[in-house]
Motif scaffolding. Structure first.
Motif, PDB file in Angstrom:
ATOM      1  N   ARG A   1       0.828  -1.208   0.000  1.00 40.63           N
ATOM      2  CA  ARG A   1       0.000   0.000   0.000  1.00 40.63           C
ATOM      3  C   ARG A   1       0.861   1.256   0.000  1.00 40.63           C
ATOM      4  O   ARG A   1       1.856   1.329   0.714  1.00 40.63           O
ATOM      5  CB  ARG A   1      -0.922   0.014   1.212  1.00 40.63           C
ATOM      6  CG  ARG A   1      -1.928  -1.120   1.224  1.00 40.63           C
ATOM      7  CD  ARG A   1      -2.754  -1.109   2.495  1.00 40.63           C
ATOM      8  NE  ARG A   1      -3.683  -2.231   2.543  1.00 40.63           N
ATOM      9  CZ  ARG A   1      -4.433  -2.522   3.592  1.00 40.63           C
ATOM     10  NH1 ARG A   1      -4.369  -1.791   4.687  1.00 40.63           N
ATOM     11  NH2 ARG A   1      -5.259  -3.562   3.540  1.00 40.63           N
ATOM     12  N   VAL A   2       0.428   2.229  -0.806  1.00 40.59           N
ATOM     13  CA  VAL A   2       1.110   3.526  -0.825  1.00 40.59           C
ATOM     14  C   VAL A   2       0.068   4.611  -0.524  1.00 40.59           C
ATOM     15  O   VAL A   2      -1.042   4.568  -1.047  1.00 40.59           O
ATOM     16  CB  VAL A   2       1.788   3.797  -2.184  1.00 40.59           C
ATOM     17  CG1 VAL A   2       2.963   2.853  -2.370  1.00 40.59           C
ATOM     18  CG2 VAL A   2       0.825   3.647  -3.340  1.00 40.59           C
ATOM     19  N   PRO A   3       0.400   5.555   0.356  1.00 37.54           N
ATOM     20  CA  PRO A   3      -0.578   6.575   0.738  1.00 37.54           C
ATOM     21  C   PRO A   3      -0.898   7.521  -0.406  1.00 37.54           C
ATOM     22  O   PRO A   3      -0.022   7.907  -1.195  1.00 37.54           O
ATOM     23  CB  PRO A   3       0.132   7.318   1.886  1.00 37.54           C
ATOM     24  CG  PRO A   3       1.586   7.113   1.617  1.00 37.54           C
ATOM     25  CD  PRO A   3       1.701   5.738   1.014  1.00 37.54           C
ATOM     26  N   PHE A   4      -2.168   7.871  -0.518  1.00 36.68           N
ATOM     27  CA  PHE A   4      -2.592   8.841  -1.516  1.00 36.68           C
ATOM     28  C   PHE A   4      -3.762   9.621  -0.950  1.00 36.68           C
ATOM     29  O   PHE A   4      -4.731   9.052  -0.477  1.00 36.68           O
ATOM     30  CB  PHE A   4      -2.999   8.157  -2.817  1.00 36.68           C
ATOM     31  CG  PHE A   4      -3.280   9.128  -3.932  1.00 36.68           C
ATOM     32  CD1 PHE A   4      -4.568   9.542  -4.231  1.00 36.68           C
ATOM     33  CD2 PHE A   4      -2.235   9.650  -4.667  1.00 36.68           C
ATOM     34  CE1 PHE A   4      -4.812  10.449  -5.253  1.00 36.68           C
ATOM     35  CE2 PHE A   4      -2.470  10.558  -5.691  1.00 36.68           C
ATOM     36  CZ  PHE A   4      -3.765  10.953  -5.982  1.00 36.68           C
ATOM     37  N   SER A   5      -3.670  10.936  -0.998  1.00 35.47           N
ATOM     38  CA  SER A   5      -4.711  11.779  -0.419  1.00 35.47           C
ATOM     39  C   SER A   5      -5.746  12.194  -1.453  1.00 35.47           C
ATOM     40  O   SER A   5      -5.400  12.621  -2.555  1.00 35.47           O
ATOM     41  CB  SER A   5      -4.089  13.047   0.193  1.00 35.47           C
ATOM     42  OG  SER A   5      -5.107  13.894   0.687  1.00 35.47           O
ATOM     43  N   MET A   6      -7.026  12.021  -1.092  1.00 38.26           N
ATOM     44  CA  MET A   6      -8.115  12.480  -1.953  1.00 38.26           C
ATOM     45  C   MET A   6      -8.667  13.816  -1.469  1.00 38.26           C
ATOM     46  O   MET A   6      -9.661  14.311  -1.989  1.00 38.26           O
ATOM     47  CB  MET A   6      -9.252  11.442  -1.950  1.00 38.26           C
ATOM     48  CG  MET A   6      -8.828  10.081  -2.466  1.00 38.26           C
ATOM     49  SD  MET A   6      -8.107  10.144  -4.106  1.00 38.26           S
ATOM     50  CE  MET A   6      -9.477  10.819  -5.025  1.00 38.26           C
ATOM     51  N   ALA A   7      -8.013  14.419  -0.487  1.00 45.50           N
ATOM     52  CA  ALA A   7      -8.516  15.673   0.080  1.00 45.50           C
ATOM     53  C   ALA A   7      -8.252  16.863  -0.843  1.00 45.50           C
ATOM     54  O   ALA A   7      -8.961  17.859  -0.794  1.00 45.50           O
ATOM     55  CB  ALA A   7      -7.869  15.925   1.440  1.00 45.50           C
ATOM     56  N   ASP A   8      -7.223  16.760  -1.691  1.00 46.32           N
ATOM     57  CA  ASP A   8      -6.890  17.860  -2.591  1.00 46.32           C
ATOM     58  C   ASP A   8      -7.525  17.609  -3.948  1.00 46.32           C
ATOM     59  O   ASP A   8      -7.228  16.625  -4.617  1.00 46.32           O
ATOM     60  CB  ASP A   8      -5.370  17.983  -2.742  1.00 46.32           C
ATOM     61  CG  ASP A   8      -4.686  18.249  -1.414  1.00 46.32           C
ATOM     62  OD1 ASP A   8      -5.314  18.901  -0.559  1.00 46.32           O
ATOM     63  OD2 ASP A   8      -3.544  17.804  -1.238  1.00 46.32           O
ATOM     64  N   ARG A   9      -8.391  18.512  -4.362  1.00 45.29           N
ATOM     65  CA  ARG A   9      -9.161  18.298  -5.584  1.00 45.29           C
ATOM     66  C   ARG A   9      -8.438  18.768  -6.837  1.00 45.29           C
ATOM     67  O   ARG A   9      -8.705  18.299  -7.933  1.00 45.29           O
ATOM     68  CB  ARG A   9     -10.522  19.014  -5.492  1.00 45.29           C
ATOM     69  CG  ARG A   9     -11.412  18.534  -4.358  1.00 45.29           C
ATOM     70  CD  ARG A   9     -11.558  17.029  -4.343  1.00 45.29           C
ATOM     71  NE  ARG A   9     -12.629  16.581  -3.465  1.00 45.29           N
ATOM     72  CZ  ARG A   9     -12.704  15.404  -2.910  1.00 45.29           C
ATOM     73  NH1 ARG A   9     -11.752  14.527  -3.115  1.00 45.29           N
ATOM     74  NH2 ARG A   9     -13.712  15.070  -2.145  1.00 45.29           N
ATOM     75  N   SER A  10      -7.543  19.737  -6.724  1.00 47.09           N
ATOM     76  CA  SER A  10      -6.871  20.242  -7.921  1.00 47.09           C
ATOM     77  C   SER A  10      -5.532  20.849  -7.535  1.00 47.09           C
ATOM     78  O   SER A  10      -5.292  21.199  -6.380  1.00 47.09           O
ATOM     79  CB  SER A  10      -7.734  21.292  -8.629  1.00 47.09           C
ATOM     80  OG  SER A  10      -7.972  22.407  -7.785  1.00 47.09           O
ATOM     81  N   GLY A  11      -4.664  20.973  -8.537  1.00 50.95           N
ATOM     82  CA  GLY A  11      -3.370  21.599  -8.303  1.00 50.95           C
ATOM     83  C   GLY A  11      -2.338  20.619  -7.770  1.00 50.95           C
ATOM     84  O   GLY A  11      -2.661  19.538  -7.267  1.00 50.95           O
ATOM     85  N   VAL A  12      -1.067  20.995  -7.901  1.00 52.85           N
ATOM     86  CA  VAL A  12       0.034  20.179  -7.390  1.00 52.85           C
ATOM     87  C   VAL A  12       0.312  20.626  -5.960  1.00 52.85           C
ATOM     88  O   VAL A  12       1.031  21.597  -5.717  1.00 52.85           O
ATOM     89  CB  VAL A  12       1.295  20.335  -8.259  1.00 52.85           C
ATOM     90  CG1 VAL A  12       2.423  19.465  -7.719  1.00 52.85           C
ATOM     91  CG2 VAL A  12       0.996  19.971  -9.707  1.00 52.85           C
ATOM     92  N   THR A  13      -0.275  19.930  -5.007  1.00 50.81           N
ATOM     93  CA  THR A  13      -0.148  20.287  -3.592  1.00 50.81           C
ATOM     94  C   THR A  13       0.969  19.476  -2.936  1.00 50.81           C
ATOM     95  O   THR A  13       1.482  18.509  -3.511  1.00 50.81           O
ATOM     96  CB  THR A  13      -1.469  20.008  -2.853  1.00 50.81           C
ATOM     97  OG1 THR A  13      -1.714  18.586  -2.894  1.00 50.81           O
ATOM     98  CG2 THR A  13      -2.634  20.738  -3.517  1.00 50.81           C
ATOM     99  N   ASP A  14       1.328  19.879  -1.730  1.00 53.60           N
ATOM    100  CA  ASP A  14       2.363  19.151  -0.992  1.00 53.60           C
ATOM    101  C   ASP A  14       1.944  17.704  -0.764  1.00 53.60           C
ATOM    102  O   ASP A  14       2.768  16.780  -0.865  1.00 53.60           O
ATOM    103  CB  ASP A  14       2.631  19.825   0.356  1.00 53.60           C
ATOM    104  CG  ASP A  14       3.341  21.159   0.194  1.00 53.60           C
ATOM    105  OD1 ASP A  14       3.951  21.388  -0.877  1.00 53.60           O
ATOM    106  OD2 ASP A  14       3.293  21.989   1.125  1.00 53.60           O
TER     107      ASP A  14
END
Length: 293
Positions: A108-121
């Protein structure tokens, strides 16, 4: 557009993939079938394990490491892992459903779905984590690393970012893609609404690109499919109704799974939201058989 010339060692046929282990047979991840290192993006479809292709199952069974996304919602989809992390995400559940023998290879690799657009941290961290997991697998002796993605690896998938990073760090790695059934195809099948007929034009729009983009697509195309509506669904519904598409629009959630939900636009409440991974299919009115030829 320049078309890249395939590398000689990249022209692998489906027969180049290792055959899956038979039931009860122990796989030896350290025993590659050849000396070529591969990174395979595998589309595992919308949710139903039976929609995964035979080639994808064979590749999963032969992979030494299988990377799967772990998001904030994963804990609601399956039993937690031994190290206290959340439960299995959708891609992992599909892999386990279509190829149970691949379980030991899953990472498993972590991936955040909280950011909807843009290249975020958070997105950069997720891309780095995926690349690090792949590179570590190769360092440990893996010859074939797979990345399982819901839907298709070439449609709004992070696999292209992973492939670019791995190719930069390890130029000898051959990148391959195995396509999967997309959500729009599954929704068309479940709702019995053809995506396109005859000379009709199809547009696929992520709502995260903006409602103006959606409106332009509706003006230019016959059939419009919208992904990533989620919390903006009330606004999407408003635009569809304004375009007089209410009678020919269906919204699907968890399509192909036993608990799938298909809702006609006319049945949807004005303020009702939908999960991020819902799909909207808005087709043109078709009055006669073959009328769009």
């Amino acid at each position: 557009m320049d078309v890249p010339t395939p590398r000689p060692d990249a022209a692998a046929s489906p027969d180049a993939l290792p055959a899956p282990a038979s039931p009860g047979e122990q796989r030896d991840p350290a025993a590659p079938t050849d000396q070529v290192r591969r990174l395979i993006g595998i589309g595992v479809g919308p949710g139903d394990p039976e929609l995964v292709t035979l080639k994808a199952v064979r590749a999963l069974a032969g992979a030494d490491a299988i990377l799967v996304p772990e998001t904030e919602t994963s804990s609601t989809r399956g039993p937690g892992s031994a190290d206290g992390r959340g439960g299995a995400g959708r891609a992992e559940l599909i892999v386990l459903g279509c190829c149970p023998t691949a379980a030991p290879a899953i990472r498993r690799v972590p991936f955040s779905m909280a950011d909807r657009s843009g290249v975020t941290d958070r997105r950069r961290e997720a891309w780095d984590a995926s690349a690090a997991a792949a590179l570590t697998a190769y360092d440990e002796g893996a010859r074939t690393v797979a990345f399982a993605t819901v839907g298709d690896p070439s449609v709004y998938s992070t696999f292209s970012y992973l492939a670019a990073t791995v190719s930069e760090r390890l130029p000898d790695v051959v990148v391959e893609v195995i396509p999967g059934i997309t959500a729009m195809q599954a929704l068309a099948a479940a709702s019995r609404i053809p995506l396109v007929e005859g000379t009709e034009v199809l547009a696929l729009v992520p709502v995260t690109a903006g409602l103006e983009t959606l409106e332009r697509a509706m003006a230019a195309a016959d059939t419009v499919v919208a992904y990533k509506g989620g919390r903006r669904m009330p606004e999407v519904v408003s635009r569809l109704r304004a375009a007089d598409r209410e009678a020919t629009t269906v919204i699907g959630t968890d399509v192909s799974l036993p608990h799938q939900r298909l809702v006609g636009l006319a049945e949807l409440g004005e303020a009702e939201r939908a999960p991020y991974f819902c799909t909207v299919l808005s087709a043109p009115a078709r009055a006669t058989i073959g009328g769009r030829l």
